[in-house]
Design an enzyme around this catalytic site. Structure first.
Site, mmCIF file in Angstrom:
data_model
loop_
_atom_site.group_PDB
_atom_site.id
_atom_site.type_symbol
_atom_site.label_atom_id
_atom_site.label_comp_id
_atom_site.label_asym_id
_atom_site.label_seq_id
_atom_site.Cartn_x
_atom_site.Cartn_y
_atom_site.Cartn_z
ATOM 1 N N ARG A 16 0.841 -1.201 0.000
ATOM 2 C CA ARG A 16 0.000 0.000 0.000
ATOM 3 C C ARG A 16 0.879 1.255 0.000
ATOM 4 O O ARG A 16 0.534 2.280 -0.562
ATOM 5 C CB ARG A 16 -0.973 0.013 1.190
ATOM 6 C CG ARG A 16 -1.820 1.266 1.238
ATOM 7 C CD ARG A 16 -3.169 1.152 1.966
ATOM 8 N NE ARG A 16 -3.199 0.244 3.089
ATOM 9 C CZ ARG A 16 -2.603 0.452 4.270
ATOM 10 N NH1 ARG A 16 -1.903 1.549 4.473
ATOM 11 N NH2 ARG A 16 -2.703 -0.443 5.230
ATOM 12 N N TYR A 65 -12.149 18.011 -16.493
ATOM 13 C CA TYR A 65 -12.751 16.680 -16.599
ATOM 14 C C TYR A 65 -13.926 16.564 -15.617
ATOM 15 O O TYR A 65 -13.841 17.040 -14.478
ATOM 16 C CB TYR A 65 -11.645 15.665 -16.266
ATOM 17 C CG TYR A 65 -12.070 14.231 -16.243
ATOM 18 C CD1 TYR A 65 -12.369 13.558 -17.419
ATOM 19 C CD2 TYR A 65 -12.145 13.536 -15.048
ATOM 20 C CE1 TYR A 65 -12.747 12.231 -17.390
ATOM 21 C CE2 TYR A 65 -12.517 12.205 -15.011
ATOM 22 C CZ TYR A 65 -12.827 11.561 -16.187
ATOM 23 O OH TYR A 65 -13.193 10.236 -16.158
ATOM 24 N N ASP A 125 -3.165 19.319 -15.690
ATOM 25 C CA ASP A 125 -3.591 17.979 -16.101
ATOM 26 C C ASP A 125 -3.119 17.795 -17.542
ATOM 27 O O ASP A 125 -3.676 18.379 -18.465
ATOM 28 C CB ASP A 125 -5.121 17.871 -15.982
ATOM 29 C CG ASP A 125 -5.656 16.490 -16.367
ATOM 30 O OD1 ASP A 125 -4.940 15.743 -17.063
ATOM 31 O OD2 ASP A 125 -6.807 16.176 -15.998
ATOM 32 N N LYS A 135 -5.143 6.690 -20.036
ATOM 33 C CA LYS A 135 -5.359 7.147 -21.396
ATOM 34 C C LYS A 135 -4.119 6.838 -22.249
ATOM 35 O O LYS A 135 -3.797 5.689 -22.429
ATOM 36 C CB LYS A 135 -5.733 8.630 -21.378
ATOM 37 C CG LYS A 135 -6.816 8.979 -20.326
ATOM 38 C CD LYS A 135 -8.154 8.336 -20.580
ATOM 39 C CE LYS A 135 -9.116 8.429 -19.400
ATOM 40 N NZ LYS A 135 -9.345 9.754 -18.851
#
Ligand code: PLP
Length: 387
Positions: free
Chosen positions: A47, A99, A168, A193
């Protein structure tokens, strides 16, 4: 080293145990310690970190020419990490066109924890910066209208008020644009993406030159559980190896599709930063080396006609998301932006006839033939249909 060489080699070493040229997938949750608290490898629990995370983080930091990178379970996981270090009353200002998931994360989640969020048009930005938000956040190009924001100018303005800038860079990718070169403080990506590139993984990354930010990001990943799986980190690392080859084709094919559409009588307007008629073409040229694979077009069609058109293609699959090797098409008004009321959609320029294409790396002639068949009721070229 040049970017294309770093895409293939940065952060990549043969496996120290076996010499394997490609990294093994370290599917492990924990690591053996020599003495309590002494882990010779530096890893304690996945983690917090894992060798597959480190490999792709070194690669991503290099591609953006940044010092540090931290990867996450998704793009929004990365944003969650950034925002979770803020305190109630702190603000984030965004330039219009972020977004949908970014908007939702602020307005439906972090607003309940006292984080202030506003989205402004460029002419209102300076006023918003005077309120001393912690961050200015923007995307360039934006989704789905492909607006271009001048990273250098907006970073300068934000810094005048002591505000840090997050870009971004998902749509452009580090192949086409490096926001640090123009003054950004932190660069954020959805690796789902173009970086992953094959529509087979969800992931995110934040890249920074600030040691303090890197510590905050690592802490947030561990404390909030925002880690990806080692396999997903491995997939992103593998996907990036062909980033340069893929982006060249995305850039090339998208320009051809944009040029074809801009001459078509059924098309009212084409949005693509690589076209000379794009209103910010000069800014795009200054800060981008290529213009990526997303093309949007406004058709002279009703809502129903547009829905029919987007369902009629053979190669352009009707799906959300973008940036994979295969071409996709999306109807923002009924898909990605359906939750925005119709009046607001109209106000921000999102018409019912707007279609967004994620142009893949197939042969451009076949892609344009696919568009022609639907738009001009043409008989398909036999080869296009026989895939
Ligand atoms: C997809 C996307 C995100 C969110 O990333 P996920 O990996 O889906 O969480 C953020 N910004 C942009 C521009 C995106 O396209």
């Amino acid at each position: 080293m040049k970017l294309q060489t770093r895409i293939v080699h940065a952060g990549q070493e043969p496996d120290p145990g076996t010499g394997a040229i490609m990294p093994p997938i370290y599917m492990t949750s924990t690591y053996v310690q020599e003495e309590p608290g002494i882990a010779p490898s530096g890893y304690e629990y996945t983690r917090a970190s894992n060798p597959n995370f480190t490999i792709v983080e070194n690669l991503l930091a290099s591609l953006e020419s940044g010092h540090f990178a931290t990867i996450f379970s998704s793009g929004l996981g990365g944003l969650t990490a950034i925002v979770s270090s803020l305190n109630p009353g702190d603000g984030v200002v965004a330039l219009q066109g972020v977004y949908g998931g970014t908007f939702r994360l602020f307005n439906s989640v972090f607003s309940r924890f006292g984080i202030k969020f506003s989205q402004v048009t460029p002419d209102k930005l300076e006023e918003a910066l005077k309120q001393k938000p912690k961050y200015l956040l923007f995307e360039t190009p934006t989704n789905p209208l492909l607006d271009i924001y001048d990273i250098e100018a907006f970073s300068k303005l934000a810094h005048k008020y002591g505000v840090e800038v997050i870009v971004d860079n998902t749509f452009a990718t580090p192949f086409n644009q490096n926001p640090f070169e123009f003054g950004a403080d932190h660069v954020w990506h959805s690796t789902t993406k173009y970086l992953g590139g094959h529509s087979d993984v969800i992931g995110g990354v934040v890249i920074t030159n600030s040691h303090e930010m890197k510590q905050k990001l690592d802490f947030a990943r561990k404390a909030l559980g925002l880690n990806p799986s080692p396999f997903d980190a491995w997939l992103v690392n593998r996907g990036i190896k062909t980033l340069g080859a893929r982006m060249r084709l995305h850039n090339e094919n998208a320009l051809k599709v944009a040029e074809y559409l801009s001459k078509h009588p059924k098309v009212a307007k084409v949005y693509y930063p690589g076209l000379s008629q794009h209103p910010q073409a000069h800014v795009a040229k200054k800060q981008m080396r290529g213009f990526s694979g997303i093309v949007s077009a406004e058709f002279n069609l009703s809502l129903e006609e547009t829905k029919k058109l987007v369902s009629s293609f053979t190669l352009f699959a009707l799906a959300e998301s973008l940036g994979g090797v295969e071409s996709l098409v999306c109807h923002p008004a009924s898909m990605t932006h359906a939750s925005i009321p119709p009046e607001v959609r109209k106000e921000i320029g999102l018409s019912d006839g707007l279609i967004r294409f994620s142009v893949g790396i197939e042969d451009a002639d076949d892609l344009i033939d696919d568009l022609k068949v639907s738009l001009e009721n043409r008989v398909p070229h036999p080869q296009t249909m026989s895939v």
